[in-house]
Design a protein around this motif. Structure first.
Motif, PDB file in Angstrom:
ATOM      1  N   TRP A  54      22.024  -7.398   4.583  1.00  0.00           N
ATOM      2  CA  TRP A  54      21.040  -7.345   3.499  1.00  0.00           C
ATOM      3  C   TRP A  54      21.608  -8.074   2.282  1.00  0.00           C
ATOM      4  O   TRP A  54      22.751  -7.840   1.901  1.00  0.00           O
ATOM      5  N   HIS A 107      18.617  -8.239  10.360  1.00  0.00           N
ATOM      6  CA  HIS A 107      18.512  -8.626   8.959  1.00  0.00           C
ATOM      7  C   HIS A 107      17.470  -7.717   8.326  1.00  0.00           C
ATOM      8  O   HIS A 107      16.278  -7.815   8.632  1.00  0.00           O
ATOM      9  N   HIS A 145      15.264  -6.846   5.497  1.00  0.00           N
ATOM     10  CA  HIS A 145      14.698  -7.469   4.302  1.00  0.00           C
ATOM     11  C   HIS A 145      14.021  -6.365   3.476  1.00  0.00           C
ATOM     12  O   HIS A 145      12.878  -6.010   3.704  1.00  0.00           O
ATOM     13  N   ASP A 164      17.232 -12.857   0.338  1.00  0.00           N
ATOM     14  CA  ASP A 164      17.114 -12.758   1.804  1.00  0.00           C
ATOM     15  C   ASP A 164      16.498 -14.018   2.415  1.00  0.00           C
ATOM     16  O   ASP A 164      16.664 -14.266   3.605  1.00  0.00           O
TER      17      ASP A 164
END
Ligand code: MN
Length: 500
Positions: free
Chosen positions: A76, A99, A101, A127
């Motif tokens: 993050w 990942h 977000h 991001d």
């Protein structure tokens, strides 16, 4: 199970100054703690210090690679973290990545918002910088979008953690084959070297005679105890009970379970295959033993089907603790009533009792194949409800994972002359489309069948393994699906050149 964990990794940079970075670390710790405490996420989530330069990223990734308990990384970018500093680390990283977000604050503080707030809530662009680099690197990953308190976000991340736990379990996993493949069968074949490279598990063959030796060494006391346990937990037919005319057959079933389990434990195996064409020295086909060992979490494939054995182990690990059950399965026969077409799934004997809808019966009946004594087996109807069938095939240049979403239903009539465990289901989007799509895909007759594992889990699995996945669900259109298969042929031919 060992204490498997995922690491929560935050990206930032030095530009913001120490005070902001201290706040970034505090915020990030709060998120990691919330994820760790979330019931949707079964793994431990471990906070890692905020990364602000290339050396720190590289060293964290190398640490993750060598950590035996780290199953994956959640990334993050709390603030803007110029992504070139991630290249060195991410190109050496061997663990799966999600990942996340998200942003620290859920809502904009409309009347109070100032540049300090903006500084501490800039994942919206931070991001994206990370996303570009991940895409540029062709980094396999799962992108999860949403506030970290949102239940959908947690569920999606939680599903991924289940998959990385199962993936972790597969790495270095050993699978044992008693005998080879069922003669002349194609779909259960495959390249074991390719599989080990792609999935991380190894498959090796062992002589049935070596197993028989272990079976013969099982003590009478252990067999007595396990036979008594069967009588307690199953509805055992009178002839098999202690004092019954065929009690010895039940005791032989117990001997097989104890012997195979002992063989698997001493070899550190996570699953096994058998074949009815190589039962030399065994009195019965191991039906009950395979059923019981599947229920204990071992992968299993009949007729030498090692791909399904490994897939089943993987799916059982994913579904661990969800309930619903997962079994080896075979699409056996059809009910072709145009109004309600259905598939009856079963196997000769080997269906896992975790999918039973009631207390299984333990019975003995003849088996017209294998040329051995009548085998004991658990007989039951499977649960009803949504389920998936998953098949892993080797297309020569790649593995393809085929999923069909199905709805298991209760038989409308009893099946008094079918003394095996069985499941009855209806396919999405329809019988004809599903089966045509399955057959065009080259999907096997053997599957991993599960009420707890979902298509979403299997998509995460395919992403991590870097294999093709095709899904037959309520949205499947046969013409579009066939085109997808054609395009995939090209994609997987070109993928190595693209760098993915
Ligand atoms: Mn079969």
């Amino acid at each position: 199970m060992e204490c498997i964990e995922v690491w929560f990794v935050t990206g930032s940079q030095h530009l913001y100054g120490d005070e902001t970075l201290r706040q970034v670390a505090v915020n990030s710790q709060k998120i990691a703690a919330a994820l760790d405490a979330a019931p949707e996420i079964p793994l431990k989530v471990v906070f890692k210090p905020v990364l602000t330069d290339p050396a720190a990223v590289r060293s964290l990734c190398i640490e993750a690679n060598s950590s035996p308990n780290c199953a994956g990384l959640i990334l993050w970018m709390h603030t803007f973290s110029p992504a070139k500093m991630w290249i060195g680390g991410l190109t050496s990283l061997k663990k799966p990545v999600a990942h996340l977000h998200t942003q620290f604050n859920r809502d904009l503080p409309w009347s109070e918002i100032d540049m300090d707030f903006m500084n501490l809530n800039q994942a919206a662009h931070g991001d994206r910088e990370a996303g570009f680099l991940h895409t540029r690197l062709r980094l396999p990953r799962k992108v999860v979008v949403g506030h970290w308190s949102d239940s959908e976000t947690l569920a999606s991340l939680g599903a991924w953690t289940r998959v990385v736990r199962a993936w972790h379990d597969l790495q270095g996993g050993r699978f044992c084959r008693f005998g080879d493949n069922m003669r002349e069968v194609s779909v259960t074949e495959g390249n074991k070297v390719s599989a080990e490279i792609k999935f991380g598990f190894s498959v090796n063959g062992y002589g049935v005679g070596d197993l028989v030796k272990v079976l013969n060494g099982v003590s009478d006391a252990d067999i007595d105890a396990l036979s008594a346990e069967y009588e307690e937990i199953y509805d055992v037919s009178p002839e098999l009970r202690k004092g019954g005319a065929r009690h010895e057959a039940l005791r032989y079933g117990a001997r097989q379970e104890l012997g195979i389990e002992s063989f698997l434990k001493s070899g550190g195996f996570k699953g096994f295959t058998t074949t009815f064409e190589d039962l030399h020295g065994l009195d019965q086909l191991p039906g009950l033993a395979s059923q019981r060992l599947m229920a204990k979490g071992y992968g299993f494939g009949a007729e030498g089907d090692w791909k399904t054995a490994a897939l089943l182990r993987f799916m059982k690990q994913v579904g661990e603790g969800i309930g619903g059950g997962t079994s080896f399965m075979e699409d056996y026969t059809y009910h072709m009533d145009p109004a309600h077409p259905q598939v009856l799934g079963a196997h000769m004997l080997e269906i896992c009792p975790t999918i039973a809808s009631h207390k299984p019966k333990l019975e003995i009946h003849p088996l017209g194949i294998g040329g051995k004594s009548d085998p004991v087996r658990l007989v039951f109807d499977a649960q009803t409800g949504p389920a998936i069938n998953a098949s892993l095939v080797d297309l020569g240049n790649r593995f393809r994972l085929i999923i069909n979403e199905v709805n298991a239903v209760a038989p409308t009539q009893p099946l008094p002359k079918l003394p095996v465990a069985r499941a009855l289901w209806e396919c999405e989007p329809s019988f004809k489309t599903a089966l045509a799509a399955w057959i065009y895909s080259g999907g096997a007759h053997h599957t991993g069948y599960s009420y707890s594992v979902t298509t979403a889990h299997m998509r995460d699995f395919a992403e991590i393994a870097g294999i093709e996945i095709v899904v037959i669900d309520k949205n499947t259109n046969l013409d579009t699906y066939r085109n997808e298969l054609r395009w995939n042929e090209l994609y997987y031919h070109l993928a190595p050149a693209i760098g993915s």
